[in-house]
Design an enzyme around this catalytic site. Structure first.
Site, PDB file in Angstrom:
ATOM      1  N   THR A 162       0.858  -1.187   0.000  1.00 40.27           N
ATOM      2  CA  THR A 162       0.000   0.000   0.000  1.00 40.27           C
ATOM      3  C   THR A 162       0.894   1.236   0.000  1.00 40.27           C
ATOM      4  OG1 THR A 162       0.001   0.002   2.385  1.00 40.27           O
ATOM      5  CG2 THR A 162      -1.838  -1.115   1.320  1.00 40.27           C
ATOM      6  N   GLU A 178      -5.924  -2.957  -1.547  1.00 43.25           N
ATOM      7  CA  GLU A 178      -6.461  -4.080  -0.779  1.00 43.25           C
ATOM      8  C   GLU A 178      -7.677  -4.720  -1.445  1.00 43.25           C
ATOM      9  OE1 GLU A 178      -5.540  -1.180   0.320  1.00 43.25           O
ATOM     10  OE2 GLU A 178      -4.756  -1.221   2.360  1.00 43.25           O
ATOM     11  N   LYS A 227     -12.202  17.938  11.569  1.00 42.54           N
ATOM     12  CA  LYS A 227     -13.208  17.910  12.627  1.00 42.54           C
ATOM     13  C   LYS A 227     -13.356  19.312  13.207  1.00 42.54           C
ATOM     14  CE  LYS A 227     -11.919  13.266  13.101  1.00 42.54           C
ATOM     15  NZ  LYS A 227     -10.515  13.059  12.737  1.00 42.54           N
ATOM     16  N   TRP A 267     -18.028  17.204  10.778  1.00 44.70           N
ATOM     17  CA  TRP A 267     -16.985  16.890   9.799  1.00 44.70           C
ATOM     18  C   TRP A 267     -17.054  17.820   8.599  1.00 44.70           C
ATOM     19  CZ3 TRP A 267     -16.915  10.847   9.001  1.00 44.70           C
ATOM     20  CH2 TRP A 267     -16.472  10.249  10.191  1.00 44.70           C
TER      21      TRP A 267
HETATM   22  P1  AMP Z   1      -4.433   2.935  -3.258  1.00 41.59           P
HETATM   23  O1  AMP Z   1      -4.485   1.705  -2.458  1.00 41.59           O
HETATM   24  O2  AMP Z   1      -3.073   3.546  -3.319  1.00 41.59           O
HETATM   25  O3  AMP Z   1      -5.033   2.748  -4.609  1.00 41.59           O
HETATM   26  O4  AMP Z   1      -5.314   4.040  -2.507  1.00 41.59           O
HETATM   27  C1  AMP Z   1      -6.662   3.809  -2.186  1.00 41.59           C
HETATM   28  C2  AMP Z   1      -7.308   5.068  -1.724  1.00 41.59           C
HETATM   29  O5  AMP Z   1      -7.362   6.037  -2.778  1.00 41.59           O
HETATM   30  C3  AMP Z   1      -8.755   4.891  -1.320  1.00 41.59           C
HETATM   31  O6  AMP Z   1      -8.869   4.346  -0.022  1.00 41.59           O
HETATM   32  C4  AMP Z   1      -9.289   6.307  -1.433  1.00 41.59           C
HETATM   33  O7  AMP Z   1      -8.969   7.074  -0.286  1.00 41.59           O
HETATM   34  C5  AMP Z   1      -8.523   6.855  -2.620  1.00 41.59           C
HETATM   35  N1  AMP Z   1      -9.346   6.754  -3.829  1.00 41.59           N
HETATM   36  C6  AMP Z   1      -9.362   5.763  -4.752  1.00 41.59           C
HETATM   37  N2  AMP Z   1     -10.251   6.005  -5.725  1.00 41.59           N
HETATM   38  C7  AMP Z   1     -10.838   7.198  -5.425  1.00 41.59           C
HETATM   39  C8  AMP Z   1     -11.860   7.996  -6.029  1.00 41.59           C
HETATM   40  N3  AMP Z   1     -12.459   7.632  -7.166  1.00 41.59           N
HETATM   41  N4  AMP Z   1     -12.203   9.150  -5.417  1.00 41.59           N
HETATM   42  C9  AMP Z   1     -11.614   9.539  -4.274  1.00 41.59           C
HETATM   43  N5  AMP Z   1     -10.644   8.831  -3.663  1.00 41.59           N
HETATM   44  C10 AMP Z   1     -10.266   7.669  -4.217  1.00 41.59           C
END
Ligand code: AMP
Length: 546
Positions: free
Chosen positions: A185, A330, A439, A444
């Site tokens: 991640t 994930e 916050k 929020w």
């Molecule tokens: P990653 O594992 O690096 O792909 O990151 C995942 C995270 O990216 C998610 O938990 C979100 O916080 C953010 N994310 C992914 N897709 C979107 C989307 N379409 N809009 C806003 N945030 C997103």
């Protein structure tokens, strides 16, 4: 009573076998460095993957071994993926944009034995190599004659391995729950954690996203995954495209607007996928050059929040359909997609755009729920918000080596770390990452919503919002802006623009202009970095309140 159907394990290399037999002549086109486009087919990739796999076996690698790749999207990279997985080994994709210390950490944590690299990453690997005790060898994609001069002893050319391989090699048999891929991640807090995909989860995910209401690739599609293979399986496209028999166009390292445009046009691409930053660069190039997109039919956008202006430009100026997707490493990675359902028929354009901006609904094989602090499920009314938890056939049940246990509950739900709402259409809308939400006075404020509105200002190139400590309200929003080249908007211009578009109490307490907003290795706004940069920042409203 047990059923009487065949037990046919879902193994990722059956995808390339299928493509070779049923779509053997379908092309895979790659941009490799500055040379002419490289052209091959699924049939050739399948043979070369088997040869590579057999060569790896002869050299002592096999079931359960961790083999890493650090490479741009190319046919060669694809061959190595199928070769490694077909052997029962685990393909660990390395993101070259990570900091050196993070790369050292994850390569050692994963215990990678071999690393496949593009020649342009050899200098980076040289810097790390002495700190990677488990790594036995470095394989450079390409021919022996093209091996770069290097301080690393015994670089191996991938073509040497392929030449010494056996094209009649038969994949070994093993269980579908065997690990086939590893991706860490992005790790905005603490050390990155490893997500260990299984053959079964990747095959099921590719089948799911090929549903007509999701990404739905067809054999007649030409697919350009701009999203790198090291970013969560290139959103499954390197599996779902050969599974459908679509032509693949691999962009290599050049992801600027003009380079992406040249591939879109030159190779008649019908479907492409990338993070918003890439699409912003493409749209800017189209604007400047006056070019259009007559062939491209659909683009997937995800990875971070996408400004409405980007989605509307695609549809209204270039007649390209936008698939807004949300997901996570994930989740293999696609979790939701904002595609219309029958229940949405009759909605106005404005309402439909409103829904398109949301992150979308789950598809079969993904379950979603939002919960409050006591883990009680919240209603799907578009108002109640909570932590988003997910379950499904391609969702992690643990991180590598059992880390991050608190993210997984006893009922098998994974806490995504995102917070938001789910509406009556089943559409999830992300309010924020739980650690980024602001916050203020017990309520929020969504940093994502504020950013989306702020980037709509014509002088704003990029916007980020972070919470700053406030004596009265706990936290208040600070809006950080990168202005467009040549533009110099004032704080008042920006605040006026926000007026009426957001709740009054969401109005940022201050606006600051900087040259560059820091990004993570997967192109997201690095809120942690930004918070560190502004850690001593005092809001004007804070001094007034004291
Ligand atoms: P990653 O594992 O690096 O792909 O990151 C995942 C995270 O990216 C998610 O938990 C979100 O916080 C953010 N994310 C992914 N897709 C979107 C989307 N379409 N809009 C806003 N945030 C997103």
């Amino acid at each position: 009573m047990k059923g009487l159907m065949q037990d046919w394990p879902l193994l990722v290399h059956t995808i390339i076998d299928y493509a070779a037999i049923n779509h053997g002549e379908r092309e895979v086109v790659s941009r490799i460095g500055d040379g002419p486009l490289h052209r091959t087919t699924y049939a050739e990739i399948s043979v070369r993957a088997k040869k590579l796999s057999s060569a790896l076996k002869r050299r002592g690698y096999g079931y359960g071994d961790l083999i890493a790749t650090m490479a741009w999207n190319s046919a060669h990279h694809l061959e190595s993926w199928y070769a490694i997985a077909g052997l029962g080994a685990v393909c660990h994709t390395l993101n070259p944009r990570l900091f050196e210390e993070q790369l050292i950490y994850i390569i050692n944590h994963a215990e990678d034995k071999l690393i496949f690299v593009d020649a342009d990453f050899v200098p980076l690997i040289e810097k790390l190599k002495d700190k990677l005790p488990a790594v036995q060898g470095i394989v450079v994609f390409g021919a022996e004659a093209d091996l770069p001069a290097s301080k690393i002893d015994g670089l191996i050319a991938s073509e040497t391995l392929i030449n010494e391989g056996d094209e009649n090699f038969a994949w070994p048999q093993f269980d579908e729950n065997t690990a086939c891929g590893l991706c860490y991640t992005s790790g905005t807090t603490g050390n990155p954690k490893g997500v260990l995909y299984t053959h079964r989860s990747n095959v099921l995910h590719a089948m799911s996203v090929n549903g007509a209401d999701i990404i739905g690739l067809k054999s007649t599609d030409v697919v350009l995954p701009v999203v790198p293979m090291f970013h969560a399986n290139a959103w499954s496209l390197t599996y779902s495209a050969p599974m459908a028999g679509s032509k693949l166009v691999m962009p290599g390292s050049k992801l600027d607007g003009q380079s992406v445009y040249e591939l879109l046009e030159g190779e008649a691409v019908s479907f492409s996928a990338a993070v918003p930053t890439i699409w912003l660069m493409l749209l800017q190039y189209l604007e400047e050059s006056g070019k259009t997109l007559p062939i491209l039919e659909r683009v997937a956008i995800g990875g971070s929040a996408c400004p409405l202006a980007v989605m509307q430009a695609f549809k209204e100026k270039y007649d390209v359909e936008v698939l807004h997707a949300w997901g996570m490493t994930e989740m293999s990675p696609i979790g939701t997609i904002a595609m219309p359902t029958a229940a949405m028929e009759g909605l106005s354009d404005e309402e439909l755009w409103g829904l398109k901006q949301k992150q979308g609904r789950a598809f079969y094989s993904v379950q979603l729920k939002i919960v409050d602090d006591d883990n009680n499920e919240q209603p799907r009314d578009g108002v109640a918000y909570g932590a988003l938890k997910v379950r499904g056939t391609a969702v992690a049940k643990s991180y590598l080596k059992g880390e991050g246990r608190q993210a997984f509950d006893a009922d098998g739900w994974f806490d995504t770390g995102d917070v938001g709402t789910i509406d009556a259409f089943g559409y999830f809308q992300i309010t924020d990452r739980s650690k980024d939400v602001i916050k203020s006075g017990g309520e929020w404020i969504s940093s994502i919503d504020l950013e989306n509105v702020a980037v709509g200002h014509p002088d704003v190139a990029e916007a980020a919002v972070i919470g700053i400590a406030h004596p009265k309200w706990d936290e208040r929003p600070l809006l950080v802006i990168v202005a467009n080249a040549g533009a110099s908007p004032s704080k008042d211009d920006i605040l006026k623009f926000l007026e009426g578009k957001i709740a009054k109490w969401w109005m940022p307490d201050d606006v600051v202009f900087i040259d560059e907003i820091p990004h993570t290795a997967t192109g997201k706004i690095n809120k942690l970095g930004l918070r560190e940069k502004f850690s001593d920042y005092v809001l004007p409203t804070a001094t007034a309140a004291e």
